[in-house]
Design a protein around this motif. Structure first.
Motif, PDB file in Angstrom:
ATOM      1  N   ALA A  68       3.112  73.567  10.255  1.00 23.48           N
ATOM      2  CA  ALA A  68       3.871  72.864   9.227  1.00 23.48           C
ATOM      3  C   ALA A  68       3.231  71.485   9.026  1.00 23.48           C
ATOM      4  O   ALA A  68       2.435  71.042   9.867  1.00 23.48           O
ATOM      5  N   PRO A  69       3.556  70.771   7.909  1.00 17.09           N
ATOM      6  CA  PRO A  69       2.931  69.461   7.660  1.00 17.09           C
ATOM      7  C   PRO A  69       3.117  68.476   8.812  1.00 17.09           C
ATOM      8  O   PRO A  69       2.245  67.633   9.046  1.00 17.09           O
ATOM      9  N   ASP A  70       4.196  68.589   9.587  1.00 17.13           N
ATOM     10  CA  ASP A  70       4.393  67.625  10.692  1.00 17.13           C
ATOM     11  C   ASP A  70       3.717  68.092  11.997  1.00 17.13           C
ATOM     12  O   ASP A  70       3.892  67.479  13.046  1.00 17.13           O
ATOM     13  N   GLY A  71       2.958  69.200  11.918  1.00 14.51           N
ATOM     14  CA  GLY A  71       2.226  69.670  13.100  1.00 14.51           C
ATOM     15  C   GLY A  71       2.955  70.719  13.916  1.00 14.51           C
ATOM     16  O   GLY A  71       2.383  71.288  14.855  1.00 14.51           O
ATOM     17  N   THR A  72       4.224  71.014  13.565  1.00 16.60           N
ATOM     18  CA  THR A  72       4.948  72.073  14.295  1.00 16.60           C
ATOM     19  C   THR A  72       4.193  73.387  14.118  1.00 16.60           C
ATOM     20  O   THR A  72       3.760  73.734  13.025  1.00 16.60           O
ATOM     21  N   VAL A  73       4.034  74.114  15.231  1.00 17.59           N
ATOM     22  CA  VAL A  73       3.246  75.346  15.168  1.00 17.59           C
ATOM     23  C   VAL A  73       4.149  76.570  15.264  1.00 17.59           C
ATOM     24  O   VAL A  73       5.149  76.569  15.997  1.00 17.59           O
ATOM     25  N   PHE A  74       3.823  77.591  14.474  1.00 18.93           N
ATOM     26  CA  PHE A  74       4.536  78.876  14.502  1.00 18.93           C
ATOM     27  C   PHE A  74       3.520  79.969  14.823  1.00 18.93           C
ATOM     28  O   PHE A  74       2.573  80.183  14.070  1.00 18.93           O
ATOM     29  N   VAL A  75       3.709  80.610  15.978  1.00 18.49           N
ATOM     30  CA  VAL A  75       2.773  81.654  16.414  1.00 18.49           C
ATOM     31  C   VAL A  75       3.428  83.013  16.196  1.00 18.49           C
ATOM     32  O   VAL A  75       4.434  83.340  16.825  1.00 18.49           O
ATOM     33  N   GLU A  76       2.882  83.769  15.275  1.00 11.66           N
ATOM     34  CA  GLU A  76       3.427  85.084  14.933  1.00 11.66           C
ATOM     35  C   GLU A  76       2.280  86.019  14.569  1.00 11.66           C
ATOM     36  O   GLU A  76       1.166  85.568  14.294  1.00 11.66           O
ATOM     37  N   GLU A  77       2.585  87.329  14.518  1.00 12.95           N
ATOM     38  CA  GLU A  77       1.525  88.289  14.194  1.00 12.95           C
ATOM     39  C   GLU A  77       1.095  88.233  12.739  1.00 12.95           C
ATOM     40  O   GLU A  77      -0.038  88.546  12.409  1.00 12.95           O
ATOM     41  N   THR A  87       8.992  83.106   7.896  1.00 17.71           N
ATOM     42  CA  THR A  87      10.404  83.390   8.205  1.00 17.71           C
ATOM     43  C   THR A  87      10.910  82.411   9.260  1.00 17.71           C
ATOM     44  O   THR A  87      11.997  81.817   9.128  1.00 17.71           O
ATOM     45  N   ALA A  88      10.079  82.223  10.313  1.00 20.79           N
ATOM     46  CA  ALA A  88      10.476  81.301  11.384  1.00 20.79           C
ATOM     47  C   ALA A  88      10.502  79.851  10.883  1.00 20.79           C
ATOM     48  O   ALA A  88      11.405  79.070  11.226  1.00 20.79           O
ATOM     49  N   ALA A  89       9.529  79.495  10.043  1.00 18.94           N
ATOM     50  CA  ALA A  89       9.420  78.111   9.568  1.00 18.94           C
ATOM     51  C   ALA A  89      10.573  77.750   8.636  1.00 18.94           C
ATOM     52  O   ALA A  89      11.076  76.616   8.640  1.00 18.94           O
ATOM     53  N   PHE A  93      12.667  74.405   8.376  1.00 17.76           N
ATOM     54  CA  PHE A  93      12.302  73.430   7.339  1.00 17.76           C
ATOM     55  C   PHE A  93      12.830  73.756   5.936  1.00 17.76           C
ATOM     56  O   PHE A  93      12.623  72.975   5.014  1.00 17.76           O
ATOM     57  N   GLY A  94      13.432  74.924   5.766  1.00 19.04           N
ATOM     58  CA  GLY A  94      13.897  75.288   4.422  1.00 19.04           C
ATOM     59  C   GLY A  94      12.813  76.032   3.657  1.00 19.04           C
ATOM     60  O   GLY A  94      11.680  76.171   4.111  1.00 19.04           O
ATOM     61  N   ASP A  95      13.182  76.468   2.433  1.00 19.50           N
ATOM     62  CA  ASP A  95      12.301  77.368   1.676  1.00 19.50           C
ATOM     63  C   ASP A  95      11.024  76.728   1.154  1.00 19.50           C
ATOM     64  O   ASP A  95      10.064  77.422   0.849  1.00 19.50           O
ATOM     65  N   ASP A  96      10.988  75.421   1.006  1.00 23.04           N
ATOM     66  CA  ASP A  96       9.811  74.825   0.350  1.00 23.04           C
ATOM     67  C   ASP A  96       8.708  74.434   1.353  1.00 23.04           C
ATOM     68  O   ASP A  96       7.773  73.724   1.009  1.00 23.04           O
ATOM     69  N   VAL A  97       8.795  74.928   2.575  1.00 26.15           N
ATOM     70  CA  VAL A  97       7.780  74.586   3.578  1.00 26.15           C
ATOM     71  C   VAL A  97       6.431  75.246   3.241  1.00 26.15           C
ATOM     72  O   VAL A  97       6.397  76.354   2.712  1.00 26.15           O
ATOM     73  N   THR A  98       5.340  74.520   3.473  1.00 25.06           N
ATOM     74  CA  THR A  98       3.992  75.074   3.287  1.00 25.06           C
ATOM     75  C   THR A  98       3.313  75.107   4.644  1.00 25.06           C
ATOM     76  O   THR A  98       3.313  74.105   5.356  1.00 25.06           O
ATOM     77  N   LEU A  99       2.758  76.249   4.963  1.00 26.33           N
ATOM     78  CA  LEU A  99       2.092  76.388   6.265  1.00 26.33           C
ATOM     79  C   LEU A  99       0.574  76.514   6.087  1.00 26.33           C
ATOM     80  O   LEU A  99       0.106  77.071   5.101  1.00 26.33           O
ATOM     81  N   THR A 100      -0.156  76.007   7.071  1.00 32.79           N
ATOM     82  CA  THR A 100      -1.625  76.131   7.074  1.00 32.79           C
ATOM     83  C   THR A 100      -2.030  76.882   8.332  1.00 32.79           C
ATOM     84  O   THR A 100      -1.611  76.513   9.436  1.00 32.79           O
TER      85      THR A 100
END
Length: 884
Positions: A419-428, A435-437, A441-448
């Motif tokens: 996530a933009p604040d550095g929170t990491v989501f580890v999934e397959e 879904t986890a993010a 963070f709500g629906d407008d989250v962008t993940l890298t």
């Protein structure tokens, strides 16, 4: 169909391999109720081509799987290749560079597509070459560490380890390759000795006007990242300085003097600069002493913005020159000494690697190692030879966190999204990460997605179960996984015990709940004939394919197996390969003799009925040989197994039995001929079956050559069963062989002309020997070139050669055959010459300077020469003593 006159490996090897593969001979699962026997092939790099190490490794595996297939087991030899992250990426980058294309300009997706194209084009080179050597693996199950099934398994493993708290992100030191711009494993680091310098600098002590502390370094540029000076707590010279600060020259930062046992009072000044972000030992000192870790290099090994402006952007070696010059100007250089030392190079990039502080993904190897250590301690997994367990324990008990991330594009991309604040989501999957993010963070989250890929060993650690269709923890096992895990045996080289064997142990036990294999056979290195390690720079690399073209795959396979003695490196000489090709020719010619005398294959497991002593003898010897080969292969003593079948085939069958049965075919007794045909055909079948694991091609050709209507191929035949030998027949024929051999040796030693025949006078013979001399009279006379053998009470020793066979002494009167005195003089002259030569070599080997200065192979050759000379001397002395 008559057999060809000459044995030509090239004419038969490709034909039989294609036949086996298309007929499904290598497939597992054909014997549904049979005990499984499973080996996984160490997956060669997809970039690779067959070298002698592969040839040895796969020959030994093939010997075992062909042996167990003949024993009726359900054999799975699992083949496949490794995507070999760095190696493969480099190959494709080099191809692109030739066309002036940089991968960064292409973008990740286009580059990966290009790598896949290359893999499809030429990634099969090594598997084609493995077929050439005869590897009988189940190619229908061929796997690739980055195919769809393996990739899905890798993601499941990563996520599970992360959620179990055994995989995490951390800032630690790694081996950084500034050319490839990635972390690399210890395995990919080569230490080379280079000429460098020791620079001695003075750092001013704060508050002690005009006082300095002296340090020495081989890497002056790293001083910009120094965060302490360490001294040994018991070093009296510095006791009063512990806790004080020094001013870091050129930087101005104040850094403490700390007490740490890493500092050696005997080395240099006893004080060492500590740069935790650029040295593995310093990193540990930094952690112990809670020091700041300042990284002063960027990914290109240029000075970064953490250093004074003057040095920023300079290459590490340019910075070194500038820093030394600036310190000299300040009068802080004490001395510069020439210093030869070990420097780490990346084995692929070819540049000096840097210990570099970065954020990477790590596996908690220490936790995973505990059950893997216990599995070997309790014998669930055995190392052969056993001494390799010590190496395994040393590595496993001192294990560090395993860095599994690589800054490459080719490989399994890490399934972590930020996530933009550095929170990491580890999934397959990306969907699961979103879904986890969204919960957080709500629906407008962008993940890298994390751009790194996984270390190649992360996926190859799963090889024993990922190749059997593992779907993830808790999922239902596939039928293959239920049947073929754990594997029976692993065959591999000692250089990857830690990097592959240990990681398979950790991974297998954690995810499958049991060890991945029961036995680990560790083979040695193949060296050149002088014992030197093969390397391109030495120009002594032997290409197995050249030997295969010249002498056939069977000859090379037999050489490697026959020389594979536990715990001893193989010194590979071309003449050995040529010798085993000649062994093939010997067997071919013996089989043609059989064919010309109406001897065909038997197809019967049971030995034929035999009345003739010679036939009873050969049945017993054949059975003993098969039992010896079985025992040796069960104990992974490949050389002993090869030796047993070689000596039986060449010596017992070809040299003796075929000679001993010739009179049967010259005679008129049809019953004896028929019996001998049946026995010889059965024994020849036993040889072909027992030799098949070592020399599969020639044995399959001869199997069909001596009997066209075989019910099945040799690869599907049955291993010989042990038969009770007729010990009386075995004793009698072996006595005759000893008698003939002793006389032949004596004739050769005495230079007796081939056409000259003597009468052998036998003194001291008991009743059994006397009867045997009568029964075997014709054979003894023919094969030992005698007028006759005669039992006598006494014999004249003067002018006779004397030899002992069991309880009897045999006298060969030589007066009529040669000039005894002249022969004595000849032998004494030769003996003197040999003793002089041996004395010279002994003198050299007793000279300390020679042993210190001569190359290793020269010393080894001298020792071998001496052994050979001493053996010749013994023979000369024996010959002289026979002449009285």
């Amino acid at each position: 169909m008559a057999m060809d006159k000459t044995y030509s490996p090239t004419d038969i090897e490709t034909k039989w391999y294609e036949h086996w593969e298309t007929s499904g001979a290598f497939k597992c699962g054909k014997r549904a109720d049979a005990e499984p026997y499973v080996i996984v092939m160490p997956p060669p790099n997809v970039t690779g081509s067959l070298h002698m190490g592969h040839a040895l490794d796969n020959t030994l595996q093939d010997v075992l799987v062909r042996f167990e297939r003949l024993r009726g087991k359900d054999v799975l030899w699992q083949p496949g290749t490794d995507h070999a992250g760095i190696a493969t990426q480099m190959v494709v980058e080099r191809q692109l560079a030739e066309r002036q294309i940089d991968r960064r300009d292409m973008g990740r997706d286009a580059f990966i597509e290009r790598v896949w194209e290359w893999k499809e084009e030429s990634g099969g080179t090594i598997t084609r070459q493995l077929r050439r050597i005869g590897a009988s693996c189940d190619w229908s199950r061929e796997a690739f560490t980055m195919d769809e099934e393996r990739s899905a398994a890798v993601l499941k493993k990563f996520v599970k380890l992360y959620k179990d708290g055994l995989l995490y992100k951390d800032q630690r030191l790694v081996n950084w390759d500034p050319k490839l711009k990635t972390a690399i494993s210890d395995l990919e680091v080569e230490q080379s000795e280079v000429d460098g310098h020791f620079w001695h600098f003075r750092y001013p002590i704060v508050g002690e006007n005009g006082k300095f502390i002296e340090i020495a370094t081989t890497r002056p540029e790293t001083m910009l990242g120094d965060t302490a000076i360490a001294v040994h707590p018991s070093d009296e010279r510095y006791k009063d300085l512990i806790g004080k600060n020094v001013e870091l020259p050129l930087v101005g930062r104040l850094i403490p003097i700390v007490a740490d046992e890493y500092a050696d009072p005997e080395q240099g000044s006893g004080a060492v600069k500590i740069t935790p972000a650029h040295d593995f030992n310093d990193f540990e000192v930094g952690k112990r002493n809670d020091l700041e870790m300042i990284n002063i290099l960027d990914e290109n090994a240029c000075i970064n913005d953490n250093a004074p402006e003057k040095y920023r952007g300079l290459d590490r070696y340019e910075a070194r020159k500038q820093i030394v010059a600036d310190l000299e100007e300040l009068g802080l250089v004490v001395k510069i000494e020439p210093h030869r030392h070990m420097v780490p190079f990346g084995d692929r990039g070819g540049v000096v690697i840097e210990p570099w502080l970065t954020d990477q993904w790590y596996v908690d190897a220490a936790t995973l190692a505990k059950p893997a250590i216990e599995a070997v301690e309790t014998g669930k997994t055995n190392f052969i030879p056993k001494n390799w367990e010590k190496t395994y324990y040393e590595w496993m008990r001192n294990i560090q966190p395993w860095c599994v991330s690589r800054q490459l594009w080719w490989g399994h991309q890490i399934p972590a999204w930020y996530a933009p604040d550095g929170t990491v989501f580890v999934e397959e999957t990306e969907e699961a990460a979103y879904t986890a993010a969204k919960v957080q963070f709500g629906d407008d989250v962008t993940l890298t997605r994390d751009s790194d890929v996984l270390d190649t060993w992360f996926s190859s650690a799963m090889w024993p179960y990922s190749t059997l269709g593992w779907k993830g923890d808790g999922e239902e096992k596939t039928p293959e996984l239920a049947k073929y895990y754990p594997n029976s045996t692993l065959v591999t080289g000692f250089d990857i015990i830690f990097f592959w064997v240990a990681r398979m142990m950790m991974s297998g036990i954690h995810f499958m709940g049991e060890v991945p294999f029961k036995n680990v056979y560790i083979h040695a290195l193949v060296r050149d004939e002088k014992g030197a390690k093969m390397s391109k720079s030495k120009g002594n690399v032997i290409d197995p394919l050249e030997f295969i073209e010249k002498y056939g795959a069977d000859a090379l396979r037999f050489t490697l197996a026959a020389m594979e003695a536990q715990g001893r490196d193989i010194k590979l000489a071309e003449k050995r390969v040529e010798g085993y090709r000649n062994f093939g020719t010997k067997l071919w010619n013996a089989t043609r003799f059989c064919e010309m005398n109406g001897i065909g294959g038997s197809d019967s497991k049971a030995a034929p009925e035999a009345a003739l002593t010679i036939n009873k003898w050969i049945i017993g010897e054949a059975s003993k040989t098969a039992a010896n080969v079985t025992k040796a292969l069960d104990a992974f003593r490949f050389n002993e197994a090869a030796d047993a079948i070689y000596h039986f085939t060449w010596g017992t069958f070809c040299d003796w039995y075929i000679e001993l049965i010739k009179p049967v075919f010259w005679g008129d007794d049809e019953a004896q001929k028929e019996e001998t045909r049946k026995v010889a055909g059965w024994v020849l079948d036993q040889i072909l079956v027992t030799l098949h694991p070592f020399m599969p091609f020639i044995t399959e050709e001869l199997w069909h050559g001596i009997k066209e209507d075989r019910a099945y191929d040799l690869i599907d035949a049955s291993w010989p069963e042990v038969i009770d030998a007729d010990e009386a027949a075995v004793d009698e024929v072996n006595w005759a062989i000893r008698f003939i051999t002793e006389i032949r040796s004596t004739r050769a030693e005495m230079n007796i002309p081939a056409g000259a025949k003597a009468t052998a006078l036998v003194v001291g013979a008991n009743e059994v020997t006397a009867k045997r001399i009568t029964d075997w009279q014709d054979m003894l006379a023919r094969m030992a070139r005698l007028e006759k053998a005669q039992v006598v009470d006494v014999a004249e020793s003067k002018g006779s050669a004397q030899l002992v066979v069991d309880e009897a002494t045999v006298y060969l009167p030589l007066a009529d055959l040669l000039d005894v005195e002249a022969e004595k003089a000849r032998l004494e002259k030769n003996l003197g010459k040999l003793e002089k030569e041996a004395g010279g070599i002994k003198g050299r080997l007793g000279n300390e300077r020679f042993l210190e200065k001569a190359p290793e192979h020269v010393v080894a050759e001298a020792k071998e020469q001496l052994i050979d000379l001493e053996s010749q001397i013994e023979k000369m002395k024996a010959a002289l003593s026979r002449l009285g």
